[in-house]
Design an enzyme around this catalytic site. Structure first.
Site, PDB file in Angstrom:
ATOM      1  N   ASN A  39       0.860  -1.195   0.000  1.00 20.76           N
ATOM      2  CA  ASN A  39       0.000   0.000   0.000  1.00 20.76           C
ATOM      3  C   ASN A  39       0.892   1.239   0.000  1.00 20.76           C
ATOM      4  OD1 ASN A  39       0.503   0.933   2.822  1.00 20.76           O
ATOM      5  ND2 ASN A  39      -0.315  -1.086   3.299  1.00 20.76           N
ATOM      6  N   ASP A  62      -4.077  -6.098   5.000  1.00 17.36           N
ATOM      7  CA  ASP A  62      -5.037  -7.008   5.626  1.00 17.36           C
ATOM      8  C   ASP A  62      -5.028  -8.401   5.001  1.00 17.36           C
ATOM      9  OD1 ASP A  62      -5.918  -5.182   7.493  1.00 17.36           O
ATOM     10  OD2 ASP A  62      -7.297  -4.241   6.072  1.00 17.36           O
ATOM     11  N   LYS A 101       8.921 -17.212 -10.565  1.00 16.98           N
ATOM     12  CA  LYS A 101       8.110 -16.106 -11.072  1.00 16.98           C
ATOM     13  C   LYS A 101       6.891 -16.657 -11.836  1.00 16.98           C
ATOM     14  CE  LYS A 101       8.370 -12.124 -14.081  1.00 16.98           C
ATOM     15  NZ  LYS A 101       9.066 -11.508 -15.192  1.00 16.98           N
ATOM     16  N   PHE A 107      -4.064   3.369  14.807  1.00 15.31           N
ATOM     17  CA  PHE A 107      -4.389   4.365  13.796  1.00 15.31           C
ATOM     18  C   PHE A 107      -5.498   3.778  12.928  1.00 15.31           C
ATOM     19  CE2 PHE A 107      -1.441   8.047  13.376  1.00 15.31           C
ATOM     20  CZ  PHE A 107      -0.792   7.867  14.595  1.00 15.31           C
ATOM     21  N   LYS A 128     -13.327   0.156  15.989  1.00 11.18           N
ATOM     22  CA  LYS A 128     -11.995  -0.491  16.029  1.00 11.18           C
ATOM     23  C   LYS A 128     -11.361  -0.374  17.417  1.00 11.18           C
ATOM     24  CE  LYS A 128     -10.870  -0.174  11.319  1.00 11.18           C
ATOM     25  NZ  LYS A 128     -10.301   0.591  10.235  1.00 11.18           N
ATOM     26  N   LYS A 153     -10.384  -3.811  19.227  1.00 17.55           N
ATOM     27  CA  LYS A 153      -8.965  -4.115  19.428  1.00 17.55           C
ATOM     28  C   LYS A 153      -8.500  -3.757  20.840  1.00 17.55           C
ATOM     29  CE  LYS A 153      -7.992  -3.627  14.479  1.00 17.55           C
ATOM     30  NZ  LYS A 153      -6.922  -3.699  13.492  1.00 17.55           N
TER      31      LYS A 153
HETATM   32  O1  C5P Z   1      -8.519  -2.604  11.011  1.00 19.72           O
HETATM   33  P1  C5P Z   1      -7.572  -1.589  10.498  1.00 19.72           P
HETATM   34  O2  C5P Z   1      -6.527  -2.154   9.589  1.00 19.72           O
HETATM   35  O3  C5P Z   1      -8.175  -0.374   9.880  1.00 19.72           O
HETATM   36  O4  C5P Z   1      -6.862  -1.048  11.843  1.00 19.72           O
HETATM   37  C1  C5P Z   1      -5.846  -0.140  11.797  1.00 19.72           C
HETATM   38  C2  C5P Z   1      -4.961  -0.317  12.993  1.00 19.72           C
HETATM   39  O5  C5P Z   1      -4.685  -1.696  13.200  1.00 19.72           O
HETATM   40  C3  C5P Z   1      -3.616   0.313  12.768  1.00 19.72           C
HETATM   41  O6  C5P Z   1      -3.122   0.780  14.011  1.00 19.72           O
HETATM   42  C4  C5P Z   1      -2.769  -0.835  12.228  1.00 19.72           C
HETATM   43  O7  C5P Z   1      -1.408  -0.634  12.512  1.00 19.72           O
HETATM   44  C5  C5P Z   1      -3.338  -2.030  12.966  1.00 19.72           C
HETATM   45  N1  C5P Z   1      -3.319  -3.293  12.210  1.00 19.72           N
HETATM   46  C6  C5P Z   1      -2.614  -4.364  12.714  1.00 19.72           C
HETATM   47  N2  C5P Z   1      -2.604  -5.561  12.034  1.00 19.72           N
HETATM   48  C7  C5P Z   1      -3.303  -5.704  10.894  1.00 19.72           C
HETATM   49  C8  C5P Z   1      -4.037  -4.625  10.390  1.00 19.72           C
HETATM   50  C9  C5P Z   1      -4.028  -3.428  11.058  1.00 19.72           C
HETATM   51  O8  C5P Z   1      -1.998  -4.235  13.751  1.00 19.72           O
HETATM   52  N3  C5P Z   1      -3.272  -6.862  10.254  1.00 19.72           N
END
Ligand code: C5P
Length: 400
Positions: A209, A278, A288, A322, A336, A340
């Site tokens: 990303n 994600d 490849k 974040f 979130k 979390k």
């Molecule tokens: O669910 P989302 O990806 O939007 O959440 C964002 C937060 O979760 C950020 O702080 C990111 O660093 C963390 N995150 C994580 N592991 C993932 C995805 C996001 O720790 N696989």
């Protein structure tokens, strides 16, 4: 409190040099002892006499003039001052400082100076956005120099853009924060993650990303400048590790999880700024993948949620996440925060143009577990980092 502190005010040769007079007055009103150092061109805009009269100290302007001896007491005093603030800093003076060139009083003093440095640029918007100037600024930031971004507005050349010297009151605030807050996070162990992750498909392709890592690096840099013991876990970025920060690099979410698990138990605060992908391909091809002119279907599986894993083992730690959102920003971030088990979440609207990913500024909302919502104006990532660190400090003080 900057009372009694020795501050060097560096003035370079731009039309905004007259605003340095106002800044000097503000510094003197706060009872700082100010030494003014002028670049070779600054004298074309303003005379040393103005600065001398207002500061009550001799002005350092000539390297090879009557006052040239490096042992002159006021030059020595300037070299050993508590802080150097250069306002205005022109493209030329920034170029010299970034590259270690010394051909006038200001550039000489900058090289000899050992304390913290604040730079407030002022120039035409085209010059400010020129990649050469931006690269010089980035290099200086990597070395721990703090910048007070110029403001947008009418410029001396008649155009409108980003390049106006920050208001003297804003520069004064930055000076006060830097001096007062120099060591206000001493004793705190802060773990920061930054940048994107990369999930490989085959030896040459990956899913990633556009995160630049700038926000996370700003948090790590400011925390370290404020005395915290900082560990940075960084995905792939072009940024150099901030001075004094223990930095570990990784690529995949799984690697980042392992590093976070290793360092989390020993930290007081986790700031999870990284834009963790994600999804990851369910298998990584050893060779490849060949192009066969047909559709390629990928099977993606979820990556581990690092924040969720870390907060499961949370003891005394403060955990901050974040959230980059494109709709229902506050509501999605609140959800979130709960899911979390976070103490604080920093939400930003990624659909707003010109902020967020890659940019040097952002507009964020801080939401805490008590439900307090604090929407900040558009600020530099460095300023956002400092606001966040103020919240961390307040949280630590409440624990006492
Ligand atoms: O669910 P989302 O990806 O939007 O959440 C964002 C937060 O979760 C950020 O702080 C990111 O660093 C963390 N995150 C994580 N592991 C993932 C995805 C996001 O720790 N696989």
């Amino acid at each position: 409190m900057i009372q009694g502190k020795k501050i060097v005010l560096g003035v370079s040769g731009g039309i905004a040099a007259y605003k340095a007079v106002e800044l000097l007055r503000l510094l003197v009103r706060e009872k700082a002892e100010v030494f003014v150092v002028m670049s070779a061109n600054a004298g074309k805009f303003i005379t040393p006499l103005t600065f001398e009269s207002l500061s009550g100290n001799p002005v350092y302007q000539e390297v090879f003039g009557e006052q040239s001896s490096a042992s002159m007491p006021h030059i020595r005093a300037a070299e050993n001052a508590d802080l150097l603030v250069v306002a205005p800093a022109t493209a030329g003076s920034i170029g010299k400082m970034a590259n270690g060139l010394a051909d006038d009083a200001l550039s000489n003093l900058y090289l000899a100076f050992r304390g913290p440095v604040l730079i407030a640029p002022a120039m035409n918007d085209g010059m400010y956005l020129n990649p050469a100037v931006q690269e010089n600024i980035s290099r200086m930031k990597e070395r721990g120099v703090e910048f007070i971004d110029p403001e947008e507005g009418e410029l001396a050349c008649g155009t409108v853009g980003q390049g106006r010297l920050a208001e003297p009151s804003r520069i004064l605030r930055a000076v006060q924060t830097r001096i007062a807050g120099k060591e206000d996070l001493t004793g705190l162990k802060i773990l920061v993650t930054a940048g994107p992750t990369q999930e490989p498909l085959d030896p040459v392709r990956y899913i990633t990303n556009p995160s630049s890592g700038k926000m996370g690096y700003a948090v790590a840099r400011q925390a370290s400048l404020r005395g915290a013991e900082v560990t940075l876990i960084s995905g792939p970025t072009h940024l150099k590790p901030p001075a004094g920060v223990k930095t570990f690099r990784c690529k995949q979410a799984g690697e980042m999880l392992a590093l976070v698990k290793e360092h989390f138990p020993d930290c007081d605060v986790l700031v999870m700024v990284a834009a963790v992908g994600d999804f990851q391909p369910d298998t990584v091809q050893k060779e490849k993948i060949k192009k066969k002119g047909e559709t390629l279907a990928l099977k993606l599986i979820p990556t581990p949620d690092i924040l969720l894993e870390a907060s499961k083992t949370k003891a005394r730690q403060m955990v901050i996440g974040f959230a980059a959102e494109s709709q229902n920003v506050v509501q999605s971030a609140q959800e979130k925060l709960k899911r979390k088990n976070l103490d604080l979440i920093v939400a930003n609207d990624i659909s707003a143009p010109g902020i967020g990913f890659q940019s040097d500024s952002n507009q964020v909302t801080l939401i805490d577990k008590e439900g307090t919502i604090n929407s900040l104006p558009r600020l530099s990532k460095q300023e956002i980092a400092d606001v966040l660190l103020d919240r961390i400090k307040a949280n630590e003080e409440n624990k006492l």
